[in-house]
Design a protein around this motif. Sequence first.
Motif, PDB file in Angstrom:
ATOM      1  N   GLN A 101      26.100  64.201  41.993  1.00 42.19           N
ATOM      2  CA  GLN A 101      24.657  64.309  42.219  1.00 42.19           C
ATOM      3  C   GLN A 101      24.124  65.505  41.444  1.00 42.19           C
ATOM      4  O   GLN A 101      24.688  66.600  41.507  1.00 42.19           O
ATOM      5  CB  GLN A 101      24.328  64.489  43.698  1.00 42.19           C
ATOM      6  CG  GLN A 101      22.817  64.523  43.965  1.00 42.19           C
ATOM      7  CD  GLN A 101      22.483  64.501  45.442  1.00 42.19           C
ATOM      8  OE1 GLN A 101      23.071  65.248  46.229  1.00 42.19           O
ATOM      9  NE2 GLN A 101      21.551  63.644  45.820  1.00 42.19           N
ATOM     10  N   VAL A 102      23.050  65.279  40.697  1.00 49.00           N
ATOM     11  CA  VAL A 102      22.387  66.381  40.012  1.00 49.00           C
ATOM     12  C   VAL A 102      21.570  67.162  41.036  1.00 49.00           C
ATOM     13  O   VAL A 102      20.764  66.592  41.778  1.00 49.00           O
ATOM     14  CB  VAL A 102      21.473  65.859  38.881  1.00 49.00           C
ATOM     15  CG1 VAL A 102      20.720  67.014  38.230  1.00 49.00           C
ATOM     16  CG2 VAL A 102      22.298  65.112  37.835  1.00 49.00           C
ATOM     17  N   LEU A 103      21.785  68.470  41.085  1.00 55.60           N
ATOM     18  CA  LEU A 103      21.040  69.349  41.992  1.00 55.60           C
ATOM     19  C   LEU A 103      19.868  70.009  41.282  1.00 55.60           C
ATOM     20  O   LEU A 103      18.789  70.166  41.863  1.00 55.60           O
ATOM     21  CB  LEU A 103      21.971  70.412  42.572  1.00 55.60           C
ATOM     22  CG  LEU A 103      23.198  69.889  43.329  1.00 55.60           C
ATOM     23  CD1 LEU A 103      24.053  71.051  43.805  1.00 55.60           C
ATOM     24  CD2 LEU A 103      22.791  69.000  44.494  1.00 55.60           C
ATOM     25  N   GLU A 104      20.081  70.428  40.039  1.00 51.00           N
ATOM     26  CA  GLU A 104      19.023  71.046  39.229  1.00 51.00           C
ATOM     27  C   GLU A 104      19.243  70.657  37.774  1.00 51.00           C
ATOM     28  O   GLU A 104      20.383  70.515  37.321  1.00 51.00           O
ATOM     29  CB  GLU A 104      19.066  72.575  39.349  1.00 51.00           C
ATOM     30  CG  GLU A 104      18.826  73.108  40.749  1.00 51.00           C
ATOM     31  CD  GLU A 104      19.014  74.629  40.829  1.00 51.00           C
ATOM     32  OE1 GLU A 104      19.119  75.275  39.760  1.00 51.00           O
ATOM     33  OE2 GLU A 104      19.085  75.142  41.959  1.00 51.00           O
ATOM     34  N   GLY A 105      18.145  70.491  37.028  1.00 50.30           N
ATOM     35  CA  GLY A 105      18.254  70.159  35.619  1.00 50.30           C
ATOM     36  C   GLY A 105      18.451  68.672  35.399  1.00 50.30           C
ATOM     37  O   GLY A 105      18.111  67.836  36.250  1.00 50.30           O
ATOM     38  N   LYS A 106      19.019  68.335  34.255  1.00 53.17           N
ATOM     39  CA  LYS A 106      19.253  66.936  33.876  1.00 53.17           C
ATOM     40  C   LYS A 106      20.666  66.811  33.305  1.00 53.17           C
ATOM     41  O   LYS A 106      21.136  67.706  32.621  1.00 53.17           O
ATOM     42  CB  LYS A 106      18.224  66.483  32.828  1.00 53.17           C
ATOM     43  CG  LYS A 106      16.791  66.549  33.314  1.00 53.17           C
ATOM     44  CD  LYS A 106      15.820  66.146  32.211  1.00 53.17           C
ATOM     45  CE  LYS A 106      14.384  66.246  32.691  1.00 53.17           C
ATOM     46  NZ  LYS A 106      13.418  65.887  31.610  1.00 53.17           N
ATOM     47  N   ALA A 107      21.285  65.675  33.578  1.00 55.19           N
ATOM     48  CA  ALA A 107      22.656  65.430  33.111  1.00 55.19           C
ATOM     49  C   ALA A 107      22.727  64.108  32.369  1.00 55.19           C
ATOM     50  O   ALA A 107      22.034  63.142  32.711  1.00 55.19           O
ATOM     51  CB  ALA A 107      23.627  65.405  34.282  1.00 55.19           C
ATOM     52  N   THR A 108      23.581  64.069  31.357  1.00 56.58           N
ATOM     53  CA  THR A 108      23.967  62.826  30.706  1.00 56.58           C
ATOM     54  C   THR A 108      25.435  62.596  31.046  1.00 56.58           C
ATOM     55  O   THR A 108      26.292  63.416  30.705  1.00 56.58           O
ATOM     56  CB  THR A 108      23.786  62.918  29.179  1.00 56.58           C
ATOM     57  OG1 THR A 108      22.411  63.186  28.881  1.00 56.58           O
ATOM     58  CG2 THR A 108      24.210  61.618  28.507  1.00 56.58           C
ATOM     59  N   TYR A 109      25.703  61.501  31.742  1.00 57.33           N
ATOM     60  CA  TYR A 109      27.068  61.160  32.125  1.00 57.33           C
ATOM     61  C   TYR A 109      27.576  60.045  31.212  1.00 57.33           C
ATOM     62  O   TYR A 109      26.973  58.974  31.132  1.00 57.33           O
ATOM     63  CB  TYR A 109      27.130  60.688  33.579  1.00 57.33           C
ATOM     64  CG  TYR A 109      26.807  61.764  34.583  1.00 57.33           C
ATOM     65  CD1 TYR A 109      27.754  62.706  34.954  1.00 57.33           C
ATOM     66  CD2 TYR A 109      25.542  61.837  35.163  1.00 57.33           C
ATOM     67  CE1 TYR A 109      27.458  63.695  35.890  1.00 57.33           C
ATOM     68  CE2 TYR A 109      25.239  62.825  36.099  1.00 57.33           C
ATOM     69  CZ  TYR A 109      26.201  63.749  36.449  1.00 57.33           C
ATOM     70  OH  TYR A 109      25.893  64.731  37.371  1.00 57.33           O
TER      71      TYR A 109
END
Length: 243
Positions: A101-109
């Motif tokens: 789960q992303v808590l802050e910001g942005k992720a590319t998985y």
Amino acid sequence: MGNELEFYGKTHSPDIRMLHDMDEVVHDQAWLRSQDNIELYYMYRDLSANGDDHKKIVDNRLRYDITIIPPAMLSDEYVKTAGHYHPAVEGHNLSYAELYQVLEGKATYLLQKAEHGKIVDVIVYEATAGDLVLVPPGYGHITINKTQETLKMANWVCRDFSSLYDPIKKLSGGAYYLLKDGFVKNPEYLSVPGIRYEEPHDYPEAGLFCGTDMYVMVKEIEKLDFLVHPQDHPEIFGQVISV
């Protein structure tokens, strides 16, 4: 010491992933050889709010972690995790899953599935704060921060195994690198399918919903059994795998 994390009033120090821990998987090897060994990202493992929660988490063979990835460029490549696969559950041909789960910001998985030494599926999820991303059995995975913001993410995972880093290291990284101009195939892979883009979504079968802090699952921790016994929960993984 810096980079401590406050979690429910307790201070935690990280395991630190250094640049030269990533030597085998960085795209621009010439650039890499000229660089000092700087800190890249921070891993805070086996977190809990209190002793009762920790006992419940351990008794259910789970672990809750947080990872923080500040923005950075590795030459022409966005900062990323080293990437790994999971081993198979004992007695089964199915490997362990993992929930992010992303808590802050942005992720590319970036998720990739290998069968008989060949990559047969590549999935990319773009996730923002609150989003859930489930890594199904059989998939290696890499997290990338392609933004100018710090990425903070959490994961639930079975605590009984060690991740497998060598399969990705031996091929100089994942099936794709994410560079400034977009994804490019890793030439070390003989055959790579096109990327399948998917959206983060809820997992109502497990009581998991985007936008709700997944740490609260400690109160209904039996619903995370699919991370320990994936072979018993085909309903969670849908059509992505065959169990």
